[in-house]
Scaffold this motif. Structure first.
Motif, PDB file in Angstrom:
ATOM      1  N   GLU A 414       2.959 -11.607 -13.910  1.00 43.84           N
ATOM      2  CA  GLU A 414       4.085 -11.442 -12.986  1.00 43.84           C
ATOM      3  C   GLU A 414       4.495  -9.961 -12.794  1.00 43.84           C
ATOM      4  O   GLU A 414       4.608  -9.506 -11.652  1.00 43.84           O
ATOM      5  N   PRO A 415       4.695  -9.207 -13.885  1.00 43.55           N
ATOM      6  CA  PRO A 415       5.047  -7.786 -13.678  1.00 43.55           C
ATOM      7  C   PRO A 415       3.993  -7.025 -12.887  1.00 43.55           C
ATOM      8  O   PRO A 415       4.346  -6.178 -12.054  1.00 43.55           O
ATOM      9  N   THR A 416       2.734  -7.309 -13.131  1.00 39.89           N
ATOM     10  CA  THR A 416       1.677  -6.609 -12.399  1.00 39.89           C
ATOM     11  C   THR A 416       1.730  -6.990 -10.920  1.00 39.89           C
ATOM     12  O   THR A 416       1.614  -6.130 -10.039  1.00 39.89           O
ATOM     13  N   ARG A 417       1.957  -8.262 -10.673  1.00 38.82           N
ATOM     14  CA  ARG A 417       2.074  -8.700  -9.281  1.00 38.82           C
ATOM     15  C   ARG A 417       3.249  -8.002  -8.589  1.00 38.82           C
ATOM     16  O   ARG A 417       3.133  -7.494  -7.479  1.00 38.82           O
ATOM     17  N   ARG A 418       4.380  -7.954  -9.317  1.00 41.58           N
ATOM     18  CA  ARG A 418       5.565  -7.294  -8.754  1.00 41.58           C
ATOM     19  C   ARG A 418       5.296  -5.811  -8.488  1.00 41.58           C
ATOM     20  O   ARG A 418       5.730  -5.268  -7.478  1.00 41.58           O
ATOM     21  N   ALA A 423       4.228  -1.320  -4.856  1.00 38.50           N
ATOM     22  CA  ALA A 423       3.348  -0.215  -4.438  1.00 38.50           C
ATOM     23  C   ALA A 423       3.093  -0.283  -2.934  1.00 38.50           C
ATOM     24  O   ALA A 423       3.041   0.736  -2.240  1.00 38.50           O
ATOM     25  N   GLU A 424       2.951  -1.514  -2.470  1.00 38.59           N
ATOM     26  CA  GLU A 424       2.715  -1.714  -1.052  1.00 38.59           C
ATOM     27  C   GLU A 424       3.885  -1.193  -0.225  1.00 38.59           C
ATOM     28  O   GLU A 424       3.708  -0.453   0.738  1.00 38.59           O
ATOM     29  N   LYS A 425       5.083  -1.555  -0.664  1.00 41.30           N
ATOM     30  CA  LYS A 425       6.287  -1.140   0.065  1.00 41.30           C
ATOM     31  C   LYS A 425       6.527   0.358  -0.074  1.00 41.30           C
ATOM     32  O   LYS A 425       7.001   1.013   0.841  1.00 41.30           O
ATOM     33  N   ALA A 426       6.229   0.885  -1.264  1.00 43.86           N
ATOM     34  CA  ALA A 426       6.542   2.290  -1.542  1.00 43.86           C
ATOM     35  C   ALA A 426       5.427   3.237  -1.105  1.00 43.86           C
ATOM     36  O   ALA A 426       5.506   4.431  -1.355  1.00 43.86           O
ATOM     37  N   GLY A 427       4.379   2.677  -0.477  1.00 49.75           N
ATOM     38  CA  GLY A 427       3.275   3.528  -0.034  1.00 49.75           C
ATOM     39  C   GLY A 427       2.496   4.135  -1.196  1.00 49.75           C
ATOM     40  O   GLY A 427       2.015   5.260  -1.132  1.00 49.75           O
ATOM     41  N   GLY A 444      -2.942 -10.651   1.058  1.00 52.81           N
ATOM     42  CA  GLY A 444      -3.347 -10.265   2.404  1.00 52.81           C
ATOM     43  C   GLY A 444      -2.680  -8.974   2.842  1.00 52.81           C
ATOM     44  O   GLY A 444      -3.308  -8.095   3.424  1.00 52.81           O
ATOM     45  N   GLU A 445      -1.379  -8.834   2.479  1.00 54.77           N
ATOM     46  CA  GLU A 445      -0.644  -7.637   2.889  1.00 54.77           C
ATOM     47  C   GLU A 445      -1.254  -6.382   2.252  1.00 54.77           C
ATOM     48  O   GLU A 445      -1.357  -5.330   2.871  1.00 54.77           O
ATOM     49  N   THR A 446      -1.645  -6.534   0.975  1.00 56.16           N
ATOM     50  CA  THR A 446      -2.253  -5.381   0.285  1.00 56.16           C
ATOM     51  C   THR A 446      -3.533  -4.980   0.995  1.00 56.16           C
ATOM     52  O   THR A 446      -3.791  -3.788   1.224  1.00 56.16           O
ATOM     53  N   ILE A 447      -4.347  -5.968   1.347  1.00 58.81           N
ATOM     54  CA  ILE A 447      -5.624  -5.652   2.001  1.00 58.81           C
ATOM     55  C   ILE A 447      -5.349  -5.006   3.359  1.00 58.81           C
ATOM     56  O   ILE A 447      -5.959  -3.981   3.696  1.00 58.81           O
ATOM     57  N   ASP A 448      -4.413  -5.577   4.109  1.00 60.54           N
ATOM     58  CA  ASP A 448      -4.049  -4.991   5.403  1.00 60.54           C
ATOM     59  C   ASP A 448      -3.680  -3.525   5.244  1.00 60.54           C
ATOM     60  O   ASP A 448      -4.105  -2.669   6.011  1.00 60.54           O
ATOM     61  N   ALA A 449      -2.862  -3.277   4.202  1.00 58.71           N
ATOM     62  CA  ALA A 449      -2.384  -1.902   4.006  1.00 58.71           C
ATOM     63  C   ALA A 449      -3.542  -0.973   3.653  1.00 58.71           C
ATOM     64  O   ALA A 449      -3.605   0.165   4.127  1.00 58.71           O
TER      65      ALA A 449
END
Ligand code: AMP
Ligand code: ZN
Length: 492
Positions: A414-418, A423-427, A444-449
């Motif tokens: 869970e912490p790693t997922r969070r 990281a995705e949001k914070a660039g 999917g969002e991570t891959i998109d990013a």
């Protein structure tokens, strides 16, 4: 079993006990929420967690208060630069701090207290200090504590304060100088600054008065234990004592615990040195929350700890050994009966473990008998000499180990997922270790990013980074296709 803990005030190891015979009342200085905490800060909070959990193991109830410093010079400056109110500036950092505590399995104190919600208490305390002749106001409207009014000043840090100059003032909250100065209780607002309009003027509290006011609000004029990192001993804690005792004429806290620093290459880990890692930095590098916890608690609080990645790897391996062994006990088929040698080993491990913790929270010595037991029991299982009653006895020892260390129960995903989501949001995706970008953890969002980052890299002719992203994704079974209507990705 009593808990013996080094007491900075007495200079010796004293028994820690609840003065009122009920709950141990303790105050720990909390974070200043102007940024993300680094793992040095968390070492202190983790060691206080070890104290809390050891007290629980010894059946001593606790009432633990921690402040959140949500107003100070840095916060005011940063919020002004961002053009937002200070509460809006601090909220996400407070949230991140609480989330980081959860990641590290640091138990929440019974009471969290935000400085900005206790301004009237601080004003009252300053008024009492003024009435007692221990505080004075300067022309520009700030209030200072008069050190000369408190002859006991220096009793905690044992600093030699001879040569102290009456009336010499300092208005920064942290200062290194050995020579003490009259310190700010209340800072008059400069033009454009956030302020509170109060009976003692327009301004904001100094850092030290916050802790005195909030500690006494929730724990009374005299309480059992006050804790914090070693840098707080002087001047912060010395100032808290001076402010509180000048008003109450009672001992503020009887017992003082100071957690020594986390170092990097022999120097204090700190924001200003730039030699720090946040918890999120380490999670994104692929270290597990449990390993970070274990690495930061395995060296007792009385010793400084040098941070190394080898230390994190050692902790990772130690946890793996414990978890594998635990699984082996839970899932194995054992014959009925009990093996006296193993029963003795389990008892010895439990005794050694408790004795080490109650002896000034010696986590290193507490760990050792547990690992000895694991070794002996593994050998016994190999030789089919571990029986059902032994399994039960050893599981009970592991449970009491985990009541304090809390690393066997696996909740690392869970912490790693969070952290990945953050990281995705914070660039910060560029900082994510490739092995974390596995098919399971990759949303999917991570891959998109990442795909978007690759497209941008190509546009900027940074082909090395573009290829690196393509290769990392390929390793995780994700293929990127450049087509004429854009870039697509799919899972193989
Ligand atoms: P701050 O948010 O800076 O007020 O610090 C929060 C807590 O972390 C305080 O108790 C500090 O004493 C402690 N602290 C700061 N740096 C370190 C470090 N390198 N190692 C251990 N504790 C630290
Ligand atoms: Zn404090």
């Amino acid at each position: 079993m009593p808990l013996r803990l080094f007491n900075t005030l007495s200079g010796q190891v004293d028994e820690l006990f609840a003065m009122d015979g009920k709950a141990l009342r303790m105050y720990a200085c909390g974070p200043t929420v102007y940024d993300y905490g680094h793992i040095g800060n968390f070492r202190t909070f983790l060691q206080i967690d070890i104290l809390r959990r050891t007290l629980a193991l010894l059946s001593i109830p606790v009432r633990h208060v921690m402040n959140i410093t949500d107003v100070d010079d840095k916060i005011i400056r940063n919020a002004a630069a961002a053009g937002i109110p200070i509460a809006q500036y601090t909220a996400p950092f407070e949230q991140a701090f609480l989330e980081d505590l959860e990641t590290l399995k640091v138990q929440r104190p019974e009471q969290l207290a935000r400085a900005t919600e206790h301004i009237p208490r601080m004003v009252e305390l300053i008024q009492k200090l003024a009435a007692a002749g221990a505080a004075y106001q300067t022309e520009e409207g700030s209030w200072y504590f008069r050190l000369a009014a408190f002859p006991d000043y220096g009793k905690l840090s044992k600093k030699d304060l001879s040569g102290m100059e009456d009336g010499a003032r300092v208005d920064v909250d942290e200062y290194e100088k050995d020579s003490a100065r009259d310190f700010a209780l209340w800072k008059a607002a400069k033009p454009g600054e956030t302020f509170w309009d109060t009976a003692i003027g327009r301004g904001r509290p100094g850092w030290h008065i916050e802790c005195s006011a909030m500690a006494m609000e929730y724990l009374g004029e005299s309480f059992d234990l006050h804790a914090g990192g070693e840098d707080l001993m002087f001047p912060h804690h010395e100032n808290e004592i001076a402010q509180s005792e000048s008003v109450t004429h009672k001992p503020f806290a009887r017992h003082w615990m100071h957690v020594r620093f986390l170092l990097v290459d022999g120097r204090k880990m700190s924001k200003s040195e730039g030699n720090f890692f946040t918890l999120r930095d380490l999670l994104l590098k692929g270290y597990k929350a449990s390993a970070i916890r274990l690495a930061l608690i395995s060296v007792p609080y009385r010793h400084q700890l040098n941070f190394t990645f080898d230390g994190l790897i050692e902790a990772t391996n130690a946890i793996e050994r414990l978890r594998t062994f635990h699984q082996r006990l839970v899932n194995g088929n054992f014959a009925a009966g009990s093996n006296p040698a193993l029963q003795d080993a389990a008892k010895a491990a439990q005794t050694g473990y408790l004795a080490a913790l109650s002896n000034d929270l010696n986590t290193a010595e507490a760990r050792a008998p547990i690992f000895d037991l694991v070794r002996a029991a593994n050998t016994a299982i190999d030789q089919q000499q571990l029986l059902v009653a032994d399994r039960d006895a050893i599981l009970a020892v592991l449970a009491s180990f985990d009541a304090v260390f809390d690393v066997i129960q696996d909740s690392d995903a869970e912490p790693t997922r969070r952290a990945l989501e953050w990281a995705e949001k914070a660039g910060r995706l560029a900082d994510v270790a490739p092995e974390l970008l596995s098919r399971e953890s990759l949303t999917g969002e991570t891959i998109d990013a990442l795909v978007a980052e690759r497209t941008l890299a190509k546009k900027q002719r940074n082909f090395a980074r573009a290829d690196q992203i393509r290769n990392e994704l390929a390793e995780k079974g994700i293929v990127i296709e450049d087509s004429k209507d854009g870039v697509r990705w799919k899972r193989k």
